[in-house]
Scaffold this motif. Structure first.
Motif, short mmCIF file in Angstrom:
data_model
loop_
_atom_site.label_atom_id
_atom_site.label_comp_id
_atom_site.label_asym_id
_atom_site.label_seq_id
_atom_site.Cartn_x
_atom_site.Cartn_y
_atom_site.Cartn_z
N ASP A 617 38.57 17.69 -8.22
CA ASP A 617 39.88 18.12 -8.74
C ASP A 617 40.67 18.88 -7.66
O ASP A 617 41.88 18.68 -7.52
CB ASP A 617 39.69 19.03 -9.96
N LEU A 618 39.98 19.75 -6.90
CA LEU A 618 40.65 20.50 -5.85
C LEU A 618 41.23 19.57 -4.77
O LEU A 618 42.25 19.88 -4.15
CB LEU A 618 39.68 21.49 -5.19
N MET A 619 40.57 18.45 -4.54
CA MET A 619 41.02 17.51 -3.49
C MET A 619 41.93 16.42 -4.05
O MET A 619 42.30 15.49 -3.33
CB MET A 619 39.81 16.87 -2.80
N GLY A 620 42.26 16.48 -5.35
CA GLY A 620 43.11 15.45 -5.94
C GLY A 620 42.38 14.16 -6.22
O GLY A 620 43.01 13.11 -6.38
N GLY A 621 41.04 14.20 -6.27
CA GLY A 621 40.26 13.01 -6.52
C GLY A 621 39.96 12.84 -8.01
O GLY A 621 40.29 13.67 -8.83
N LYS A 622 39.33 11.72 -8.33
CA LYS A 622 38.97 11.41 -9.72
C LYS A 622 37.48 11.11 -9.80
O LYS A 622 36.87 10.69 -8.82
CB LYS A 622 39.79 10.22 -10.25
N PHE A 623 36.93 11.30 -11.01
CA PHE A 623 35.49 11.14 -11.23
C PHE A 623 35.28 10.27 -12.48
O PHE A 623 35.90 10.50 -13.51
CB PHE A 623 34.84 12.51 -11.43
N SER A 624 34.45 9.24 -12.37
CA SER A 624 34.11 8.43 -13.53
C SER A 624 32.63 8.07 -13.47
O SER A 624 32.02 8.06 -12.39
CB SER A 624 34.96 7.15 -13.57
N MET A 625 32.05 7.81 -14.65
CA MET A 625 30.61 7.55 -14.72
C MET A 625 30.34 6.53 -15.82
O MET A 625 30.90 6.60 -16.91
CB MET A 625 29.86 8.85 -14.99
N VAL A 626 29.47 5.57 -15.50
CA VAL A 626 29.02 4.57 -16.47
C VAL A 626 27.50 4.60 -16.46
O VAL A 626 26.88 4.60 -15.39
CB VAL A 626 29.53 3.16 -16.13
N SER A 627 26.87 4.65 -17.65
CA SER A 627 25.41 4.73 -17.69
C SER A 627 24.90 4.06 -18.95
O SER A 627 25.58 4.01 -19.98
CB SER A 627 24.96 6.19 -17.64
N LYS A 628 23.68 3.54 -18.85
CA LYS A 628 23.01 2.94 -19.99
C LYS A 628 21.55 3.34 -19.94
O LYS A 628 20.92 3.26 -18.90
CB LYS A 628 23.16 1.42 -19.98
N LYS A 629 21.03 3.75 -21.07
CA LYS A 629 19.65 4.24 -21.16
C LYS A 629 18.67 3.18 -20.66
O LYS A 629 18.66 2.04 -21.10
CB LYS A 629 19.33 4.61 -22.61
N GLY A 630 17.87 3.55 -19.67
CA GLY A 630 16.84 2.67 -19.14
C GLY A 630 17.31 1.70 -18.08
O GLY A 630 16.50 0.98 -17.51
N GLU A 631 18.64 1.65 -17.80
CA GLU A 631 19.16 0.69 -16.83
C GLU A 631 19.80 1.36 -15.61
O GLU A 631 20.04 0.71 -14.61
CB GLU A 631 20.17 -0.24 -17.50
N GLY A 632 20.10 2.62 -15.71
CA GLY A 632 20.65 3.32 -14.55
C GLY A 632 22.05 3.87 -14.78
O GLY A 632 22.63 3.73 -15.85
N THR A 633 22.60 4.46 -13.71
CA THR A 633 23.90 5.13 -13.77
C THR A 633 24.74 4.75 -12.56
O THR A 633 24.23 4.66 -11.44
CB THR A 633 23.71 6.66 -13.80
N THR A 634 26.03 4.54 -12.81
CA THR A 634 26.97 4.23 -11.73
C THR A 634 28.06 5.30 -11.73
O THR A 634 28.76 5.48 -12.73
CB THR A 634 27.60 2.84 -11.92
N VAL A 635 28.19 6.01 -10.61
CA VAL A 635 29.19 7.06 -10.46
C VAL A 635 30.25 6.59 -9.45
O VAL A 635 29.90 6.13 -8.36
CB VAL A 635 28.57 8.38 -9.99
N THR A 636 31.52 6.71 -9.83
CA THR A 636 32.61 6.29 -8.95
C THR A 636 33.53 7.48 -8.71
O THR A 636 33.98 8.12 -9.66
CB THR A 636 33.40 5.14 -9.58
N ILE A 637 33.78 7.78 -7.42
CA ILE A 637 34.76 8.83 -7.09
C ILE A 637 35.92 8.16 -6.36
O ILE A 637 35.73 7.37 -5.43
CB ILE A 637 34.12 9.95 -6.26
N SER A 638 37.12 8.46 -6.82
CA SER A 638 38.33 7.87 -6.26
C SER A 638 39.05 8.90 -5.40
O SER A 638 39.35 10.00 -5.88
CB SER A 638 39.25 7.38 -7.38
N LEU A 639 39.33 8.51 -4.14
CA LEU A 639 39.94 9.44 -3.18
C LEU A 639 41.19 8.80 -2.57
O LEU A 639 41.34 7.56 -2.56
CB LEU A 639 38.93 9.77 -2.07
N GLN A 640 42.06 9.66 -2.04
CA GLN A 640 43.26 9.16 -1.37
C GLN A 640 42.85 8.52 -0.05
O GLN A 640 42.31 9.16 0.84
CB GLN A 640 44.24 10.31 -1.13
N GLY A 641 43.09 7.21 0.06
CA GLY A 641 42.69 6.49 1.27
C GLY A 641 43.75 6.57 2.36
O GLY A 641 44.91 6.92 2.12
N VAL A 642 43.33 6.27 3.57
CA VAL A 642 44.23 6.18 4.72
C VAL A 642 44.35 4.71 5.09
O VAL A 642 43.34 4.02 5.29
CB VAL A 642 43.68 7.00 5.91
#
Length: 651
Positions: A617-642
């Motif tokens: 939040d301090l850097m203006g980024g975003k955070f999202s997470m997708v997970s399913k029991k027994g199959e794993g977790t996917t975390v995505t962070i979105s940042l300002q690209g160059v």
């Protein structure tokens, strides 16, 4: 021969008594289900709750709640007193100490009001048990003594014997062993005189504890074995487990290690099958000592480790329960103070009303006597009204000040709660790995641990120290963000230069779990971030991925562009999360000490995700997470690209 005859006689009496109680319970169950008269049904509900509250706690809770509700609807205060007394003990057995205190306190006050010595004494035993859980043995002994005196006054053997046993137990904890022995033997004699068996085993166990404290090992062993053989306390498994580990300790102190291991093995089996953690903690501690005496350092270390982990976890739960109990006690005391204040205020109002009545009478007489006096009373009445208005204004001001004080009190309470949570982390999550490392170093220093044994556990120590480093770094970062804040410095940063140090730091953890990390990120990708903050975010997310990944699995790290944003994805194929856990994290409801245990029992502080989301939040980024029991977790962070052209210009 006499002992065998005695044992047979007691078993016969116990069988007859238990059979009679079972018949009474069955009969009362039928009445509860078929009785149409509310008053009779209420009396039956209280009776059956009392009979089964030690045998079937959950069913007793249901009957007790129904009895309380029915007593309130009928306005029957005497039956309400009995229902609250039963519920106070049921909640104690369930470990819900704050509710137990409130119900027991209500039952005690109602007992005093209606001068019911039995219910007052039973409530005092409930309150004494709660003081015992808080280790306030002085107050516990005071409550049990008062209950014992009430039992003597009304000549009730059940209340008397229960109070004697509790009194003996608590006196043994404060070192008054001779007094404890006297009260325990008095309880046994009362059992014999009244032909009761319910508390015989408990009394003998207390006596055994006293002999053990006095180092009279043969007497302690004999008493424990007798308590175990008669087992009159409703055949409770928890009682058997508590005697098993005591016998194991007594035989260990005597030097008979074979018998010690035999009883400890039985105790461990009963405790693990029924989830008795208190007894299991004591069993592991004695087992560690026995194997250490046998020279089996490796087994001793394993039992000591099990003891330390289970004890830390149990202490955390007990601390929370004690805090809830303390809060309940404070709330009850506050309520009683408020009631006292209202009583005083009502008394003042009554005096004020009486004063006004007198003045009205005097005014009437004055009218008859003299018109001039009437005019004077009229003027006086106007002054009184103005005084009341000023009093009302002052009361409004006082109410406002009271609300401000309550608000500040809530802020202070929240601050204290935050401090307590941080201290809890420092006292438990951070102490355990240091304690383990110290224990191994002590063994190395005393040459009781060989090089091969040390190499066998070195990877565990390395993992614990790495976890300790990560926890301390998270705590320091979180504390700085809470107290001082961060000066965020956003600048174009090479993404690979952020990820690589994190991989180097966590490489050993991944290797120890045979995890393969696939990194697919262009080495020219640039983002506008604070490099230090992003490194903390990536390190925490990668650490979580390793923590919840199964041995031999893989973790994928890759990036992709989405307009002006650059998305960094960290995907594991481990435990995953349920929808409820995922919703809790995404809604920002994760707090300190809520961290889950990893696939190899790795522990954390619960700060990682909070820090990551906060810093993004301090850097203006975003955070999202997708997970399913027994199959794993996917975390995505979105940042300002160059953009590519911008990168070329910078180069």
């Amino acid at each position: 021969m006499i002992r065998i005859i005695l044992f047979g006689l007691m078993s016969f009496i116990m069988t007859i008594d238990l059979f009679a109680q079972m018949q009474e319970v069955d009969s009362l169950n039928k009445i509860v289900l078929t009785e149409n008269n509310d008053a009779d049904r209420l009396n039956t509900l209280n009776r059956i709750t009392f009979l089964i509250r030690e045998k079937d706690t959950q069913q007793a809770l249901k009957w007790g709640i129904q009895a309380e509700s029915l007593a309130l609807s009928l306005g029957d205060s005497l039956q309400l007193m009995k229902a609250k007394g039963n519920l106070g003990w049921v909640y104690y057995r369930l470990g819900i100490w704050d509710k137990s205190f409130r119900y027991s306190k209500d039952a005690y006050l109602l007992g005093l009001k209606f001068e019911d010595e039995f219910e007052t004494g039973m409530a005092l035993n409930n309150l004494g048990a709660l003081y015992y859980q808080r280790k306030n043995f002085t107050e516990a002994i005071k409550s049990f003594r008062e209950a014992y005196q009430l039992g003597l006054e009304i000549d009730d053997s059940f209340l008397t014997i229960r109070s004697l046993n509790n009194l003996a137990l608590n006196l043994s904890f404060v070192g008054e062993l001779d007094s404890a022995l006297y009260f325990a033997r008095t309880a046994l004699q009362s059992n014999k005189n009244e032909n009761l068996i319910y508390f015989t085993s408990f009394s003998n166990r207390v006596i055994g504890d006293i002999f053990l404290a006095k180092s009279e090992l043969d007497s302690a062993i004999k008493t424990y074995e007798y308590a175990l053989s008669v087992a009159s306390h409703h055949r409770l498994k928890t009682f058997e487990a508590s005697v098993f580990h005591r016998l194991g300790k007594a035989y260990f102190l005597k030097g008979d290690l074979d018998k010690s291991l035999d009883y400890l093995g039985k105790g461990r089996k009963v405790s693990e099958e029924n989830g008795y953690r208190e007894e299991l903690i004591e069993t592991f501690q004695v087992l560690a000592s026995v194997y250490h005496s046998l020279g089996d350092v490796s087994t001793a270390y394993q039992y000591h480790k099990l003891f330390a982990e289970l004890k830390d976890k149990r202490e955390d739960e007990i601390d929370e329960d004690r805090m809830s109990l303390l809060q309940a006690m404070l709330e009850v005391e506050k309520s009683e103070a408020e009631i006292s204040y209202l009583k005083i205020e009502n008394s003042l109002k009554e005096l004020e009303l009486k004063s006004i009545k007198r003045m009205v009478i005097m005014g009437g007489l004055a009218i008859i006597i003299c018109v001039t006096l009437l005019a004077w009373l009229f003027i006086f009445n106007k002054k009184l009204k103005r005084a009341n208005e000023r009093l009302k204004a002052k009361r409004i001001l006082l109410d406002k000040q009271k609300k401000e004080i309550e608000l500040k009190s809530e802020e202070l309470s929240e601050s204290n709660s935050m401090k307590n949570r941080i201290l809890s982390i420092l006292g438990h999550d951070l102490k355990s790995p240091v304690a383990q490392l110290k224990g191994v170093l002590d063994l190395l220093h005393s040459q009781e641990l060989t090089k091969e044994e040390f190499e066998g556990i070195s990877h565990i120590l390395k993992r614990n120290v790495d976890g300790l480093f990560e926890n301390i770094d998270n705590i320091l970062s979180w504390s700085k963000s809470q107290m001082e804040g961060f000066n965020v410095h956003l600048a174009p940063t090479n993404l690979i230069k952020v990820i690589k140090p994190c991989l180097d730091l966590l490489n050993h953890q991944a290797i120890s779990k045979e995890i393969i990390i696939n990194l697919v990120v262009d080495d020219k990708e640039m983002v506008v971030v604070d490099q230090d903050l992003l490194q903390i975010v990536v390190r925490n997310l990668l650490s979580n991925a390793i923590k919840f990944s199964k041995k031999g699995s893989k973790i994928d790290i890759y990036s992709f562009r989405e307009g002006e944003l650059l998305n960094l994805v960290i995907q594991d194929h481990g435990l995953g999360m349920s929808e409820i856990q995922l919703e809790t994290i995404l809604n920002g409801q994760v707090s300190l000490l809520e961290s889950s245990v990893g696939t190899e029992k790795e522990k954390g502080t619960g700060l990682g995700l909070n820090l990551s989301k906060g810093f993004l939040d301090l850097m203006g980024g975003k955070f999202s997470m997708v997970s399913k029991k027994g199959e794993g977790t996917t975390v995505t962070i979105s940042l300002q690209g160059v953009g590519v052209k911008q990168v070329q210009l910078m180069n």
